[in-house]
Design a protein around this motif. Structure first.
Motif, PDB file in Angstrom:
ATOM      1  N   ILE A  65      21.184 -80.065 -60.531  1.00  0.00           N
ATOM      2  CA  ILE A  65      21.549 -81.116 -59.564  1.00  0.00           C
ATOM      3  C   ILE A  65      22.531 -81.935 -60.133  1.00  0.00           C
ATOM      4  O   ILE A  65      22.354 -82.318 -61.283  1.00  0.00           O
ATOM      5  N   SER A 101      24.105 -82.562 -51.263  1.00  0.00           N
ATOM      6  CA  SER A 101      22.779 -83.363 -51.154  1.00  0.00           C
ATOM      7  C   SER A 101      23.056 -84.445 -50.048  1.00  0.00           C
ATOM      8  O   SER A 101      24.168 -84.642 -49.973  1.00  0.00           O
ATOM      9  N   ARG A 106      26.904 -85.248 -55.041  1.00  0.00           N
ATOM     10  CA  ARG A 106      25.887 -84.512 -55.731  1.00  0.00           C
ATOM     11  C   ARG A 106      25.429 -83.247 -54.961  1.00  0.00           C
ATOM     12  O   ARG A 106      25.312 -83.280 -53.873  1.00  0.00           O
ATOM     13  N   VAL A 108      23.243 -79.520 -55.133  1.00  0.00           N
ATOM     14  CA  VAL A 108      22.117 -78.828 -55.540  1.00  0.00           C
ATOM     15  C   VAL A 108      22.279 -77.292 -55.651  1.00  0.00           C
ATOM     16  O   VAL A 108      22.916 -76.760 -54.711  1.00  0.00           O
TER      17      VAL A 108
END
Length: 153
Positions: A65, A101, A106, A108
């Motif tokens: 992440i 995300s 961000r 994943v």
């Protein structure tokens, strides 16, 4: 108007220190937002990992992440650098895709790595010093997180 580059840099502070502070804040936010104990950290990524077995095959399952973002059909490689060993694992699937995300900037990325049964004893947090994830032209180095005795696996 006369000015000096060094004076301008001094006025804005050291960029390296500012970047390190921003990266630290970024990874701390990920750790606070995600349930579970992180396995390793890079500058702008947090790795969560664990072992899994399915039909006699063993996997080192990872979830990255952070800023790491990949779309490839060539798989990934994870190199584990330990106290007295270096272990190279290949992803079980060649097609990998990071997902965005809900939090801006961000991503994943879930990657499972195949592992031989004879190498299972090496995959212990206390024996690993660092991990290097390579996929496409991306390369991320993760350092292990110190754990309290009661949190170790």
């Amino acid at each position: 108007m006369k000015f000096a580059i060094t004076k301008l840099k001094a006025a804005f502070g050291n960029n390296k220190i500012v970047d390190e502070q921003l990266n630290s804040t970024y990874t701390e936010a990920i750790i606070n937002d995600v349930e579970g104990v992180p396995f390793a950290l890079s500058d702008t990524n947090v790795m969560y990992a664990g072992m899994s077995e399915l039909a006699g095959y063993h996997y080192f399952k990872t979830i990255i992440i952070g800023t790491f973002k990949i779309k490839t059909f060539k798989g990934a490689k994870l190199i584990l650098n330990g106290d007295d060993f270096k272990l190279e694992l290949k992803s079980d699937m060649l097609e990998l895709l990071s997902e965005s995300s809900a939090v801006p900037n961000r991503n994943v990325t879930a990657i499972d790595f195949e592992i031989d049964e004879k190498d299972l004893p090496k995959i212990v947090r206390s024996k690993i010093q660092s991990l290097q994830l390579s996929a496409k032209k991306e390369k991320v180095v993760f350092n292990m997180i110190e754990m309290a005795k009661d949190e170790e696996e």
